[in-house]
Write an enzyme that holds these catalytic residues in place. Sequence first.
Site, PDB file in Angstrom:
ATOM      1  N   ASP A 106      12.747  15.172 -45.199  1.00 11.37           N
ATOM      2  CA  ASP A 106      13.126  14.789 -43.694  1.00 11.37           C
ATOM      3  C   ASP A 106      14.734  15.222 -43.590  1.00 11.37           C
ATOM      4  OD1 ASP A 106      10.765  13.386 -43.547  1.00 11.37           O
ATOM      5  OD2 ASP A 106      11.638  11.462 -44.128  1.00 11.37           O
TER       6      ASP A 106
HETATM    7  N1  URA Z   1       9.374  10.667 -48.447  1.00 13.27           N
HETATM    8  C1  URA Z   1      10.083  10.358 -46.960  1.00 13.27           C
HETATM    9  O1  URA Z   1       9.812   9.403 -46.353  1.00 13.27           O
HETATM   10  N2  URA Z   1      10.895  11.396 -46.761  1.00 13.27           N
HETATM   11  C2  URA Z   1      11.375  12.506 -47.535  1.00 13.27           C
HETATM   12  O2  URA Z   1      12.008  13.255 -46.835  1.00 13.27           O
HETATM   13  C3  URA Z   1      10.467  12.656 -48.721  1.00 13.27           C
HETATM   14  C4  URA Z   1       9.397  11.728 -49.079  1.00 13.27           C
END
Ligand code: URA
Length: 238
Positions: A106
Site C-alpha cells: 500500500d
Molecule cells: N497488507 C496490507 O494491509 N498492506 C500492505 O501493504 C501489505 C499487506
Amino acid sequence: MSEQLRLDKYLADMGIGTRSEIKTWIRKGRVRLNGEICTKPESKVTTSTDEVLFDEAKVGYVDYCYIMLHKPVGVVSATQDNVSETVLDLITDKQRKDLFPVGRLDKDTEGLLLITNDGDLAHRLLSPKKHVDKVYYAKVMGRVSREDIRAFEEGVDIGEESLTLPAKLKILSSDEISEIELTIQEGKFHQVKRMFEAVEKEVIYLKRLSMGSLVLDPKLTPGEYRDLTSQELQLLKN
Ligand code: URA
C-alpha cells in the site's frame, strides 16, 4: 543466457532511446558493432559475445534485473501513475525498461519490495499455490492478545469467499499500541490491515520485512535500493 536480437531492439532494451530514434541514430553512424560502424538497424547481435558501442560508449546487455528496494511511505507500487510517484521512479539507473514490482505494498506501507523484469520468478513468488511466507512488522492500536494469535492461526473472515490461511502472529509488545510480527502466505488487497480489522484493531504502521528467503537489508534506508546478491537470487529461485 545468450540470445540473438536486432541491433535496434538491443539498444532499445537497454533504454538508449525509442526504437525509431535508435533507427535514425544507427543510420547516422552513431553505433559500432564489433568495432565497425553499423548502419543497419536490423543487423543481428549475439548478446553474449558481440560488442555494441553507442557514441563510442560500450552498451552491455542485461537480460534480467533483480532489485531490492526499501519502499518508502508515499509512493505507489505501480509502474506508472498519473498522480503519485511510483516505486519505479525511485530506480534512477534502470538497466531495463521492462521492470515491475513483484506484488504491491500500500502507499502507506514501507519495506521490502522486489523489482524485476523476470515474470516467471514473480509468478512463482505471488502464486497463492506456492505459499510463500511474507513477514510484516506492524504497530496496531489496542492490545493484541492470545485470542488474536488463535484467531489468526485458525483464519479470519476478511470478507472473501473463504477465511484467511493460517497465519503466525508474534506479539512483540502489547499495550495501548502493540507491536507485532505477522507471517502470512497470501497477498490479498490490504490483507494485514483487514485481518486486524477482523479482530477489531487498526494497523497504524506497516512494514514488510521479508518475502520467502529474501530479507530486507537493514542497511537500506527508505527509498534506497541495491541489486540482489547472487546468493539471494539463487535462494529465491529455489
Ligand atoms: N497488507 C496490507 O494491509 N498492506 C500492505 O501493504 C501489505 C499487506
